[in-house]
Design a protein around this motif. Sequence first.
Motif, PDB file in Angstrom:
ATOM      1  N   VAL A   1       6.044   2.656  -3.432  1.00 44.09           N
ATOM      2  CA  VAL A   1       5.686   2.422  -4.828  1.00 44.09           C
ATOM      3  C   VAL A   1       5.513   0.932  -5.136  1.00 44.09           C
ATOM      4  CG1 VAL A   1       6.528   2.672  -7.203  1.00 44.09           C
ATOM      5  CG2 VAL A   1       6.745   4.576  -5.601  1.00 44.09           C
ATOM      6  N   HIS A   2       6.220   0.093  -4.412  1.00 45.88           N
ATOM      7  CA  HIS A   2       6.173  -1.345  -4.716  1.00 45.88           C
ATOM      8  C   HIS A   2       4.759  -1.905  -4.556  1.00 45.88           C
ATOM      9  CE1 HIS A   2       5.698  -2.369  -0.493  1.00 45.88           C
ATOM     10  NE2 HIS A   2       6.780  -1.686  -0.183  1.00 45.88           N
TER      11      HIS A   2
ATOM     12  N   GLN B   1      -6.242  14.802  -4.073  1.00 43.69           N
ATOM     13  CA  GLN B   1      -4.797  14.568  -3.982  1.00 43.69           C
ATOM     14  C   GLN B   1      -4.230  14.615  -5.400  1.00 43.69           C
ATOM     15  OE1 GLN B   1      -4.779  10.753  -2.011  1.00 43.69           O
ATOM     16  NE2 GLN B   1      -5.293  11.618  -0.012  1.00 43.69           N
ATOM     17  N   TYR B   2      -4.163  15.828  -5.935  1.00 46.86           N
ATOM     18  CA  TYR B   2      -3.862  15.976  -7.351  1.00 46.86           C
ATOM     19  C   TYR B   2      -2.372  15.990  -7.657  1.00 46.86           C
ATOM     20  CZ  TYR B   2      -3.463  20.993  -6.133  1.00 46.86           C
ATOM     21  OH  TYR B   2      -3.128  22.194  -5.565  1.00 46.86           O
ATOM     22  N   VAL B   3      -1.536  15.978  -6.631  1.00 46.16           N
ATOM     23  CA  VAL B   3      -0.089  15.873  -6.835  1.00 46.16           C
ATOM     24  C   VAL B   3       0.380  14.506  -6.343  1.00 46.16           C
ATOM     25  CG1 VAL B   3       2.183  16.689  -6.110  1.00 46.16           C
ATOM     26  CG2 VAL B   3       0.381  18.341  -6.669  1.00 46.16           C
ATOM     27  N   ASN B   4       0.974  13.738  -7.259  1.00 45.36           N
ATOM     28  CA  ASN B   4       1.660  12.526  -6.852  1.00 45.36           C
ATOM     29  C   ASN B   4       3.147  12.826  -6.904  1.00 45.36           C
ATOM     30  OD1 ASN B   4       3.007   9.686  -7.673  1.00 45.36           O
ATOM     31  ND2 ASN B   4       1.170   9.341  -6.468  1.00 45.36           N
ATOM     32  N   LEU B   5       3.776  12.799  -5.744  1.00 50.62           N
ATOM     33  CA  LEU B   5       5.163  13.237  -5.601  1.00 50.62           C
ATOM     34  C   LEU B   5       6.058  12.024  -5.387  1.00 50.62           C
ATOM     35  CD1 LEU B   5       6.651  16.017  -5.430  1.00 50.62           C
ATOM     36  CD2 LEU B   5       6.535  15.782  -2.946  1.00 50.62           C
ATOM     37  N   ARG B   6       7.064  11.875  -6.253  1.00 48.94           N
ATOM     38  CA  ARG B   6       7.948  10.719  -6.160  1.00 48.94           C
ATOM     39  C   ARG B   6       9.413  11.155  -6.243  1.00 48.94           C
ATOM     40  NH1 ARG B   6       5.162   5.557  -9.232  1.00 48.94           N
ATOM     41  NH2 ARG B   6       3.056   5.867  -8.434  1.00 48.94           N
TER      42      ARG B   6
ATOM     43  N   VAL C   1      16.201   3.128 -11.936  1.00 53.41           N
ATOM     44  CA  VAL C   1      17.520   3.744 -12.054  1.00 53.41           C
ATOM     45  C   VAL C   1      18.150   3.921 -10.675  1.00 53.41           C
ATOM     46  CG1 VAL C   1      18.742   5.862 -12.703  1.00 53.41           C
ATOM     47  CG2 VAL C   1      17.029   4.881 -14.247  1.00 53.41           C
ATOM     48  N   ALA C   2      17.314   4.224  -9.675  1.00 48.52           N
ATOM     49  CA  ALA C   2      17.805   4.447  -8.314  1.00 48.52           C
ATOM     50  C   ALA C   2      18.087   3.150  -7.557  1.00 48.52           C
ATOM     51  CB  ALA C   2      16.812   5.291  -7.534  1.00 48.52           C
ATOM     52  N   GLY C   3      17.809   2.012  -8.154  1.00 43.81           N
ATOM     53  CA  GLY C   3      18.138   0.756  -7.504  1.00 43.81           C
ATOM     54  C   GLY C   3      16.999  -0.211  -7.347  1.00 43.81           C
ATOM     55  N   GLY C   4      15.775   0.208  -7.665  1.00 40.69           N
ATOM     56  CA  GLY C   4      14.645  -0.704  -7.590  1.00 40.69           C
ATOM     57  C   GLY C   4      13.433  -0.075  -6.944  1.00 40.69           C
ATOM     58  N   ILE C   5      12.255  -0.571  -7.302  1.00 39.72           N
ATOM     59  CA  ILE C   5      11.032   0.029  -6.766  1.00 39.72           C
ATOM     60  C   ILE C   5      10.848  -0.279  -5.280  1.00 39.72           C
ATOM     61  CG2 ILE C   5       9.856   0.091  -8.997  1.00 39.72           C
ATOM     62  CD1 ILE C   5       8.313  -2.396  -8.148  1.00 39.72           C
ATOM     63  N   GLY C   6      11.609  -1.205  -4.746  1.00 38.24           N
ATOM     64  CA  GLY C   6      11.509  -1.504  -3.316  1.00 38.24           C
ATOM     65  C   GLY C   6      11.973  -0.360  -2.436  1.00 38.24           C
ATOM     66  N   VAL C   7      12.761   0.561  -2.990  1.00 37.24           N
ATOM     67  CA  VAL C   7      13.268   1.676  -2.181  1.00 37.24           C
ATOM     68  C   VAL C   7      12.459   2.947  -2.404  1.00 37.24           C
ATOM     69  CG1 VAL C   7      15.578   0.706  -2.322  1.00 37.24           C
ATOM     70  CG2 VAL C   7      14.933   2.540  -3.880  1.00 37.24           C
ATOM     71  N   ALA C   8      11.497   2.914  -3.305  1.00 35.84           N
ATOM     72  CA  ALA C   8      10.859   4.153  -3.753  1.00 35.84           C
ATOM     73  C   ALA C   8       9.619   4.508  -2.937  1.00 35.84           C
ATOM     74  CB  ALA C   8      10.483   4.030  -5.227  1.00 35.84           C
TER      75      ALA C   8
ATOM     76  N   ASP D   1       3.339   8.427 -14.178  1.00 33.43           N
ATOM     77  CA  ASP D   1       3.315   7.081 -13.619  1.00 33.43           C
ATOM     78  C   ASP D   1       4.445   6.239 -14.198  1.00 33.43           C
ATOM     79  OD1 ASP D   1       2.531   4.820 -12.268  1.00 33.43           O
ATOM     80  OD2 ASP D   1       0.638   4.563 -13.342  1.00 33.43           O
ATOM     81  N   ILE D   2       4.575   6.251 -15.500  1.00 34.32           N
ATOM     82  CA  ILE D   2       5.597   5.437 -16.156  1.00 34.32           C
ATOM     83  C   ILE D   2       7.005   5.947 -15.836  1.00 34.32           C
ATOM     84  CG2 ILE D   2       6.536   4.752 -18.402  1.00 34.32           C
ATOM     85  CD1 ILE D   2       3.608   4.835 -19.434  1.00 34.32           C
ATOM     86  N   LEU D   3       7.203   7.252 -15.936  1.00 43.23           N
ATOM     87  CA  LEU D   3       8.539   7.809 -15.702  1.00 43.23           C
ATOM     88  C   LEU D   3       9.015   7.575 -14.275  1.00 43.23           C
ATOM     89  CD1 LEU D   3       8.387  11.233 -17.575  1.00 43.23           C
ATOM     90  CD2 LEU D   3       9.644   9.180 -18.263  1.00 43.23           C
ATOM     91  N   SER D   4       8.110   7.667 -13.308  1.00 39.02           N
ATOM     92  CA  SER D   4       8.539   7.522 -11.916  1.00 39.02           C
ATOM     93  C   SER D   4       8.958   6.094 -11.601  1.00 39.02           C
ATOM     94  CB  SER D   4       7.437   7.992 -10.954  1.00 39.02           C
ATOM     95  OG  SER D   4       6.216   7.337 -11.210  1.00 39.02           O
ATOM     96  N   ASP D   5       8.317   5.103 -12.199  1.00 33.31           N
ATOM     97  CA  ASP D   5       8.756   3.722 -11.993  1.00 33.31           C
ATOM     98  C   ASP D   5      10.083   3.463 -12.703  1.00 33.31           C
ATOM     99  OD1 ASP D   5       6.558   3.275 -10.468  1.00 33.31           O
ATOM    100  OD2 ASP D   5       5.801   1.575 -11.621  1.00 33.31           O
ATOM    101  N   LEU D   6      10.238   4.005 -13.894  1.00 32.35           N
ATOM    102  CA  LEU D   6      11.522   3.895 -14.590  1.00 32.35           C
ATOM    103  C   LEU D   6      12.632   4.531 -13.764  1.00 32.35           C
ATOM    104  CD1 LEU D   6      13.285   3.368 -17.144  1.00 32.35           C
ATOM    105  CD2 LEU D   6      12.557   5.633 -17.945  1.00 32.35           C
ATOM    106  N   ALA D   7      12.365   5.710 -13.240  1.00 38.72           N
ATOM    107  CA  ALA D   7      13.369   6.416 -12.442  1.00 38.72           C
ATOM    108  C   ALA D   7      13.700   5.658 -11.167  1.00 38.72           C
ATOM    109  CB  ALA D   7      12.877   7.827 -12.119  1.00 38.72           C
TER     110      ALA D   7
END
Length: 352
Positions: free
Chosen positions: A278-279, A99-104, A253-260, A244-250
């Motif tokens: 993601v949470h 599973q070499y693509v992690n898509l967020r 920006v979208a409102g919180g990791i609870g929605v990701a 990993d870092i950028l996707s949590d930061l992003a």
Amino acid sequence: MKHYRVATIPGDGIGKEVLPAARAVLDRVAAHHGLSLSYDEFDWSCERYLAEGAMMPEDGLDRIRHHDSVLLGAVGWPGVPDHVSLWGLLIPIRRSFRQYVNLRPISVLEGVPSPVSGARPGEVDFVVVRENNEGEYSQIGGRAFEGTPEETVVQESVFTRKGVERVLEYAFDLAGRRGGRLTSATKSNGIVHTMPFWDELVAERASAHPDVSWEQEHIDALAAKIVLAPARFDVIVGSNLFGDILSDLAAAVAGGIGVAPSANLNPEREFPSMFEPVHGSAPDIAGRGLANPLGAIWSASMMLDHLGHAEAGAQVMDAVRTVLASSPVRTADLGGTAGTAEFTAEVIGKLP
């Protein structure tokens, strides 16, 4: 009727609450589309580790190898070091099943205010493509002279041509099907071997995708620009650590990791892909029925899309967007008072 076997791993904490919510949504939309889903649940978790000394049994991978997909809730619990839970469950699945693509995907949804001024619904909509099998998260390294003033720790990064090329090809192809723009995260001004290699392969892949405009950004500057101007991005591709870092930061920006949401993809479909919010396991609210199931529901939508049922996946997200845009139903992390069950029922009520 098309039938799919789904391996479910609720895991720890709120994972046991959000995964049933995602299943309920899946069952409703599957019935509408003439799909049949069956679930095999596995108790692999930190609780299992504390009881039996392993996150999953020795033959765990063989038990889920022939499923069509894997749905994961959350992993992690106080008393079990994070590197133990990660390397005992998630990483073996990601790597053994290629599973070499992690898509967020990252979107500012109407009704979920961004903490970033100027980040508006309909304008911020991009995807982070993270390399998921190698890079900075390798097992190569070790410690010497432990506990002495000379203690030395070495951690090696591993970047292979095959590993980098395949995730770049996925990212460029995705950009070609979206807005035609790709941003590569790098740090080649300071990391003198792996990152210049990454940059070279980005340029090589770009030549095969003349329809995609691309740029490279140093990771520190890119992190700032995601906050300052998130609407400018379409597809961002990065190494395991940077992605990993950028996707949590992003997600923040979208409102919180609870929605990701996220997907761990084997694009060739030789093995099952895994879908997870993601949470984390959120021990502070676990067992209280307060968890936001949106990330898990969105991940389930991504699973439907990967299985070839994009219309069903889109209906799930249309229902989520309708709830957020036209009703006051919100979980506490989004400023509301609804619990997991109430939010899930509201989404199901908006499905055909």
